[in-house]
Design an enzyme around this catalytic site. Sequence first.
Site, PDB file in Angstrom:
ATOM      1  N   ARG A  51      35.473  93.634  65.679  1.00 37.41           N
ATOM      2  CA  ARG A  51      35.275  92.198  65.518  1.00 37.41           C
ATOM      3  C   ARG A  51      33.802  91.882  65.250  1.00 37.41           C
ATOM      4  O   ARG A  51      33.478  90.977  64.468  1.00 37.41           O
ATOM      5  CB  ARG A  51      35.768  91.443  66.757  1.00 37.41           C
ATOM      6  CG  ARG A  51      35.704  89.928  66.602  1.00 37.41           C
ATOM      7  CD  ARG A  51      36.358  89.218  67.758  1.00 37.41           C
ATOM      8  NE  ARG A  51      35.657  89.464  69.023  1.00 37.41           N
ATOM      9  CZ  ARG A  51      36.060  88.993  70.192  1.00 37.41           C
ATOM     10  NH1 ARG A  51      37.167  88.266  70.269  1.00 37.41           N
ATOM     11  NH2 ARG A  51      35.378  89.253  71.288  1.00 37.41           N
ATOM     12  N   LYS A 146      32.255  85.018  65.543  1.00 42.45           N
ATOM     13  CA  LYS A 146      31.765  84.866  66.919  1.00 42.45           C
ATOM     14  C   LYS A 146      30.269  84.565  66.893  1.00 42.45           C
ATOM     15  O   LYS A 146      29.414  85.413  67.153  1.00 42.45           O
ATOM     16  CB  LYS A 146      32.074  86.115  67.747  1.00 42.45           C
ATOM     17  CG  LYS A 146      32.038  85.872  69.254  1.00 42.45           C
ATOM     18  CD  LYS A 146      32.647  87.048  70.007  1.00 42.45           C
ATOM     19  CE  LYS A 146      32.522  86.898  71.519  1.00 42.45           C
ATOM     20  NZ  LYS A 146      33.333  85.789  72.038  1.00 42.45           N
TER      21      LYS A 146
END
Length: 283
Positions: A51, A146
Amino acid sequence: MNTVFLNGDYIPADQAQVSVFDRGFLFGDSVYEVIPFYQGVGFRLDEHLQRLQYSLRAIQITADDDWNTILTHLVELNGGGNLSVYLQISRGNTGRRSHVYDAEMTPTVFACCNPIKDIYGSGPDAVSGVRAIVTEDLRWGRCDIKSTGLLPNILVMQQAKQAGAQDALMMRDGLLTEGASCNLMLVENGVIYTPKRGSEILGGTTRELILELAAKDGISMQEADIDYGRLLAADEVWVSSSTRAVVPVIEIDGQPVADGKKGPLWARMFELFTCYQNDLMNG
């Protein structure tokens, strides 16, 4: 936690310094991960690092260090055991404030540790249900990245605190998206539902693990649109994150969820988590 990692060096935390012209400081031009380590072993470490690379590619930062080795050693230097590692990578510093950046900039890499509780080792009775509020989702349109630009998350968490709650669930265009620092799930008639994955929510590593564990255990789980009425009528509501695992929500906007107690399917999912974690730690 006395030792941090900064741009290739492990140094005492009180000696770590970053330029005031770093783009992470000036613009929030940076991404991050929070990775739990239990007994010194990274929990879903590969998934977190995948991620991280997704976020880096999305904002066009190139940083391909040996994160596994770097973070594992940082945990060792801080005594091992049960720690969470915060890893932040900013675009870097050009010595001035400018919205335009040089594609060849050297990223600023920072990591530190914080102690965490072994959620799984403590057992389900140690997990308290949380109270939540629902608030408007005012974040930018790329929540799948993120980013460290967390001001909207901070404001809604403060709103929750002022309301006597522990979490804030966000809603956009009439549909629930996720929590301020967690993913959202609810249970209806033994089926787990979670908002559809897209640019409006972060692809949580714990969310994905719940999908995996549910499938292996024969529990039905679906991505679906969830509006406010459906949320309040649910048999169970959960939130999930890397450092909290899966947590039952027992009250929303002052109204109890079902009977206001932790639900049976949550207890089953917690058991599945515990088995998974034990297998990982005992390898």
